[in-house]
Design a protein around this motif. Sequence first.
Motif, short mmCIF file in Angstrom:
data_model
loop_
_atom_site.label_atom_id
_atom_site.label_comp_id
_atom_site.label_asym_id
_atom_site.label_seq_id
_atom_site.Cartn_x
_atom_site.Cartn_y
_atom_site.Cartn_z
N THR A 247 36.38 40.76 40.47
CA THR A 247 36.24 42.20 40.61
C THR A 247 37.61 42.85 40.75
O THR A 247 38.60 42.19 41.11
CB THR A 247 35.39 42.54 41.84
OG1 THR A 247 36.10 42.10 43.02
CG2 THR A 247 34.04 41.84 41.78
N PRO A 248 37.72 44.17 40.48
CA PRO A 248 38.99 44.86 40.69
C PRO A 248 39.51 44.72 42.12
O PRO A 248 40.72 44.61 42.33
CB PRO A 248 38.64 46.32 40.37
CG PRO A 248 37.51 46.22 39.39
CD PRO A 248 36.71 45.03 39.84
N LYS A 249 38.60 44.67 43.11
CA LYS A 249 39.02 44.52 44.50
C LYS A 249 39.72 43.18 44.71
O LYS A 249 40.77 43.10 45.37
CB LYS A 249 37.82 44.65 45.43
CG LYS A 249 38.17 44.53 46.91
CD LYS A 249 36.94 44.67 47.78
CE LYS A 249 37.31 44.52 49.27
NZ LYS A 249 36.10 44.64 50.13
N VAL A 250 39.14 42.11 44.15
CA VAL A 250 39.75 40.78 44.29
C VAL A 250 41.10 40.74 43.58
O VAL A 250 42.07 40.16 44.09
CB VAL A 250 38.80 39.69 43.73
CG1 VAL A 250 39.51 38.34 43.63
CG2 VAL A 250 37.56 39.58 44.60
N LEU A 251 41.20 41.37 42.41
CA LEU A 251 42.46 41.39 41.68
C LEU A 251 43.54 42.14 42.46
O LEU A 251 44.71 41.74 42.45
CB LEU A 251 42.25 42.03 40.31
CG LEU A 251 41.41 41.21 39.32
CD1 LEU A 251 41.16 42.02 38.05
CD2 LEU A 251 42.09 39.91 38.97
N LYS A 252 43.15 43.20 43.13
CA LYS A 252 44.11 43.94 43.96
C LYS A 252 44.56 43.08 45.14
O LYS A 252 45.75 43.06 45.49
CB LYS A 252 43.51 45.25 44.45
CG LYS A 252 44.50 46.10 45.24
CD LYS A 252 43.91 47.41 45.69
CE LYS A 252 44.96 48.19 46.50
NZ LYS A 252 44.46 49.48 46.99
N GLN A 253 43.62 42.34 45.73
CA GLN A 253 43.99 41.44 46.83
C GLN A 253 44.95 40.34 46.34
O GLN A 253 45.88 39.97 47.05
CB GLN A 253 42.73 40.81 47.42
CG GLN A 253 41.85 41.80 48.18
CD GLN A 253 40.52 41.21 48.59
OE1 GLN A 253 40.16 40.10 48.17
NE2 GLN A 253 39.77 41.92 49.41
N ASN A 254 44.72 39.86 45.13
CA ASN A 254 45.61 38.85 44.57
C ASN A 254 47.02 39.40 44.36
O ASN A 254 48.01 38.68 44.51
CB ASN A 254 45.04 38.32 43.25
CG ASN A 254 43.85 37.41 43.46
OD1 ASN A 254 43.52 37.04 44.59
ND2 ASN A 254 43.17 37.08 42.39
N ALA A 255 47.09 40.69 43.97
CA ALA A 255 48.41 41.31 43.81
C ALA A 255 49.16 41.34 45.13
O ALA A 255 50.37 41.07 45.19
CB ALA A 255 48.26 42.72 43.24
N LEU A 256 48.45 41.63 46.22
CA LEU A 256 49.07 41.62 47.54
C LEU A 256 49.48 40.20 47.93
O LEU A 256 50.55 39.98 48.52
CB LEU A 256 48.11 42.18 48.59
CG LEU A 256 48.62 42.15 50.04
CD1 LEU A 256 49.87 43.00 50.18
CD2 LEU A 256 47.54 42.60 51.01
N GLN A 257 48.66 39.22 47.56
CA GLN A 257 48.99 37.83 47.88
C GLN A 257 50.28 37.40 47.19
O GLN A 257 51.14 36.76 47.79
CB GLN A 257 47.84 36.92 47.45
CG GLN A 257 48.11 35.44 47.66
CD GLN A 257 46.95 34.57 47.21
OE1 GLN A 257 45.92 34.50 47.86
NE2 GLN A 257 47.12 33.89 46.08
N LYS A 258 50.41 37.77 45.91
CA LYS A 258 51.63 37.40 45.19
C LYS A 258 52.84 38.12 45.76
O LYS A 258 53.92 37.53 45.91
CB LYS A 258 51.47 37.74 43.71
CG LYS A 258 52.61 37.22 42.84
CD LYS A 258 52.30 37.36 41.37
CE LYS A 258 53.36 36.67 40.52
NZ LYS A 258 53.03 36.72 39.07
N LEU A 259 52.68 39.40 46.10
CA LEU A 259 53.78 40.15 46.72
C LEU A 259 54.19 39.50 48.03
O LEU A 259 55.39 39.34 48.30
CB LEU A 259 53.33 41.60 46.95
CG LEU A 259 54.22 42.46 47.83
CD1 LEU A 259 55.57 42.66 47.17
CD2 LEU A 259 53.55 43.80 48.11
N SER A 260 53.22 39.10 48.84
CA SER A 260 53.51 38.48 50.14
C SER A 260 54.25 37.16 49.96
O SER A 260 55.20 36.86 50.69
CB SER A 260 52.22 38.26 50.93
OG SER A 260 51.53 39.48 51.11
#
Length: 394
Positions: A247-260
Amino acid sequence: MKLLHHQQLREWSKLRSWRNFGWLALDYACVLLVAGCAVGFHIVCQEQGYYWAWELPVVLLAVFHLGILQHRIALMGHEASHGLLLPSRVWNDRVANLLCFYPLFSDIRLYRKRHVGHHLHPNDHEQDPNLFGGKVERIWAKFPMGKLKFARCFYLMFFWPPFVLRNLLDLFLTLSAGTQGAAGTVARKSPLPLLGRIWFILSSLLLVSCVAFGVRSWPLLLCMTALAVCVWAWHPAQAFSAEGGMTPKVLKQNALQKLSFNAMLLLVVGVLSERFGGQVVVAFIVLWVCPLIYVFPYLMLLREIYQHANAGTEDLDNSRIMHVDPFTRWALLGYGNDYHLAHHLYPNIPHDRLAEVHDALLRESGDYAKAVAESYGVVQAPPGRRSILDLLAR
């Protein structure tokens, strides 16, 4: 072709995640051991006042072995791209990114996007994404190829930087830049992935500049991270297009994970540099970035050639089974890649069960037993057998 019994397939398809994590832990322990030995030898040489050239053979050997270990980590990422790391798709991808893809500056979504096409159209010059970027003309069209020519065109070319760096470009365009070569680019509604790459490049340059001029880097890096997090938080989830069941929500969370992950990597390098000096940055570049740039893409190409060059496009001839020496299996064909035809037939079976699948197919499928190409050794095979290079030359 006669298929295997569904009860067998169900049993073989059961995940044994603890084994994969054990192998990954061993790979990373080897990374620490090799890097630690190289750094320790450097410290001893400095204390003894040895000329820097004495360190060169040890550093080159360490870079080569670290490239092998990066390749093994990527092969476990390949397992994860088939959902074979953890039962949960979301956690499978998150853990695979943290342990396999982010350390190699890649992403499981980009890899899976290409790899699915490879499984659908193996060795198809028009549709197999592994052959985009002119690889058909530069490499695949040269086969069949004799052993001496193969050694000249591929083994010796490891020492010719333009050849290896051209393969790095192919790898970068697919796994990091998000493109798919001749087939075009990966469509994204959100500019956040591009902004994330720009942020990482600028942060890396800032870290190097601070170390070079003796400025404390971590406060500046924290400020840049806070700014990047604000951009992430402002970005609506709807801007991410749902794909691959995510889902878009999971993809956004993944973007934060990569940034972190990237922020933590830069901060750790920055703090260690302030504690131990700028040689920490040099060590990271030499012992991690250099193998990733030079050794890793070469091993990726050589493995692909062993698995698919001079092969067909049908179910039973698009790859081969390779019985090789322990070092080749560890360095190049680990995690079931020596049973690559079995993997293409049953991609949802974990790597540690593919040998059983192959043996069962030999017993139960006459079509498979007749068509499978098995090799024994890389260059020279026992009498009556064929090596990998024999299969590439026929």
